[in-house]
Enzyme design. Structure first.
Site, PDB file in Angstrom:
ATOM      1  N   ASP A  11      37.053 -75.617  93.721  1.00  0.00           N
ATOM      2  CA  ASP A  11      37.695 -74.994  92.542  1.00  0.00           C
ATOM      3  C   ASP A  11      37.287 -73.299  92.602  1.00  0.00           C
ATOM      4  OD1 ASP A  11      38.266 -73.968  89.893  1.00  0.00           O
ATOM      5  OD2 ASP A  11      37.817 -75.998  89.149  1.00  0.00           O
ATOM      6  N   ARG A  67      60.912 -81.839  86.632  1.00  0.00           N
ATOM      7  CA  ARG A  67      59.543 -82.492  87.182  1.00  0.00           C
ATOM      8  C   ARG A  67      59.190 -82.187  88.644  1.00  0.00           C
ATOM      9  NH1 ARG A  67      59.057 -87.488  88.139  1.00  0.00           N
ATOM     10  NH2 ARG A  67      60.739 -88.157  86.651  1.00  0.00           N
ATOM     11  N   TYR A 100      32.945 -78.387  86.959  1.00  0.00           N
ATOM     12  CA  TYR A 100      33.989 -78.257  85.575  1.00  0.00           C
ATOM     13  C   TYR A 100      33.570 -79.672  85.060  1.00  0.00           C
ATOM     14  CZ  TYR A 100      37.356 -77.119  82.157  1.00  0.00           C
ATOM     15  OH  TYR A 100      38.130 -77.324  81.152  1.00  0.00           O
ATOM     16  N   LYS A 133      43.066 -69.283  83.527  1.00  0.00           N
ATOM     17  CA  LYS A 133      42.014 -68.451  83.418  1.00  0.00           C
ATOM     18  C   LYS A 133      42.510 -67.032  84.140  1.00  0.00           C
ATOM     19  CE  LYS A 133      40.174 -71.907  81.811  1.00  0.00           C
ATOM     20  NZ  LYS A 133      39.115 -73.003  82.542  1.00  0.00           N
TER      21      LYS A 133
END
Ligand SMILES: *Cc1c(COP(=O)(O)O)cnc(C)c1O
Length: 398
Positions: A184, A59, A112, A209
């Site tokens: 973004d 992590r 978004y 993406k």
């Protein structure tokens, strides 16, 4: 004495490779959730000095996240990057690092849907307020900026109307009012623009993406300069948004061909947009068209490339939308984007479900709006497939 089977099986990692260490051509996948230390001195040295090449626990980071983060920071012209298991993981880590109770956040009206839901339903419960507005409208933005506005979030190319944001100008206005600008950059990618070079403070991506580029991995990244990026890294470790080694490896592999793919996809989108305009059977929305409000800005900001997302507006009827989808068997309706194959999405029923009916109609998200994510296929095949699927519209109009 030879150990028992259960012990030998459990400790097989003690069997080291003999001779010279392997020298793989590409970074291997470090599929380990934890790393070894010699003793307490060694672990204390790790915590204090964080020496290069040392890791503690998945992590907190691993070799595959380091390789990916260093690559993406360099591409985005940032001093550092933090990878995440999804774009929303990256956006959450960034927003939670910057905002506290009492702060105000301004979101672009075409943000978004997931980012809107994060602010409107999650952060609102922690005392962070928000406004949704047209960031390209300078007077509106200036009026909305308050003393408590901490953060403004916009997109370099926004979905689905492909609004282009003037990043240098927006950053200058935000800074004048003491707010940070987060961009973004998922739709444009650093192949078209590096927002930090134009004054933005934070860049985020859904690496699901274009970065990954093959619709086979989820991921996200935040890029920023010191000391902000280190604060975001701490938040990411605290909330647990880390990306797994295999997924980081897949995104890193995709990034190698980012530039080739995006150049080809942009070229195909520009050609397909011109072709669809010439068919004259529906409204075509792409920044390469002189009719698009962001055309001149895109030309200048992205150096004559216009992105590979394209939208069309057909009659406002889901039956007609479905018929078009059925007439495009090779172009799947798959509500994501940026893979190597061309896909369709329907914003009204997917990405923009989180907006109210009033917001959708005010922002132009009609039932007849179809978004096309243009792939790397041969343009001649794409134009003939769309010509066939859209031809009946022309006949019904005539
Ligand atoms: C997909 C997307 C996101 C969210 O990313 P996930 O990887 O799905 O969490 C954020 N911003 C934009 C512009 C996106 O297209």
């Amino acid at each position: 004495m030879e150990k028992h089977l259960a012990t030998r099986a459990a400790r097989l990692d003690e069997t080291h490779l003999h001779g010279e260490a392997p020298r793989p051509e590409v970074t291997p996948i470090y599929q380990s959730s934890v790393y070894r230390f010699d003793d307490t001195c060694d672990v204390l040295e790790y915590y204090e000095a964080k020496p290069n090449g040392r890791y503690l626990y998945g992590r907190n980071g691993h070799p595959n996240s380091t390789v990916l983060e260093n690559a993406l920071a360099a591409l985005e012209n940032a001093s550092g990057a933090v990878s995440a298991a999804s774009g929303m993981g990256a956006i959450s880590a960034a927003v939670l690092s910057v905002c506290a109770a009492g702060d105000h956040v301004i979101l672009s009206q075409d943000i978004y849907g997931g980012t809107l839901v994060l602010l409107r339903t999650v952060l609102a419960r922690f005392g962070v307020s928000m406004s949704l507005l047209d960031l390209t409208d300078e007077p509106t933005l200036k009026r909305a900026l308050e003393r408590k506005t901490k953060l403004v979030i916009g997109e370099s190319i926004a979905n689905p109307l492909l609004t282009i944001l003037d990043i240098a100008k927006t950053a200058e206005i935000c800074h004048r009012f003491g707010a940070l600008l987060m961009i973004d950059n998922t739709f444009a990618t650093p192949a078209l623009i590096t927002p930090l070079s134009l004054g933005a403070d934070i860049v985020v991506h859904s690496t699901t993406k274009y970065m990954g580029g093959h619709s086979d991995v989820s991921g996200g990244v935040v890029c920023a300069n010191d000391p902000l990026i280190e604060e975001i890294r701490q938040t990411s470790v605290a909330i647990g948004t880390a990306q797994t080694p295999f997924d980081a490896w897949l995104v890193a592999r995709g990034v190698k061909t980012l530039s080739l793919r995006v150049e080809k996809q942009c070229e195909n989108a520009t050609k397909l947009a011109a072709f669809l305009v010439a068919l004259s059977c529906c409204e075509v929305i792409h920044p390469s068209l002189a009719t698009h409000p962001g055309h001149e800005l895109a030309k200048h900001q992205f150096h004559n490339r216009y992105g590979a997302m394209l939208s069309i507006r057909v009659p406002d009827d889901l039956v007609i939308v479905d018929e078009i989808m059925h007439r495009l068997p090779s172009i799947p309706f798959a509500p994501s984007l940026a893979g190597v194959t061309t896909t369709l999405s329907h914003p009204y029923t997917t990405s923009h479900r989180g907006f109210t009916e009033e917001e959708r109609s005010a922002f132009g998200i009609t039932r007849g709006l179809i978004r096309i994510s243009v792939g790397i296929e041969d343009i001649a095949d794409l134009t003939s497939e769309f010509a066939e699927a859209l031809a009946p519209l022309k006949r019904s109009e005539a």
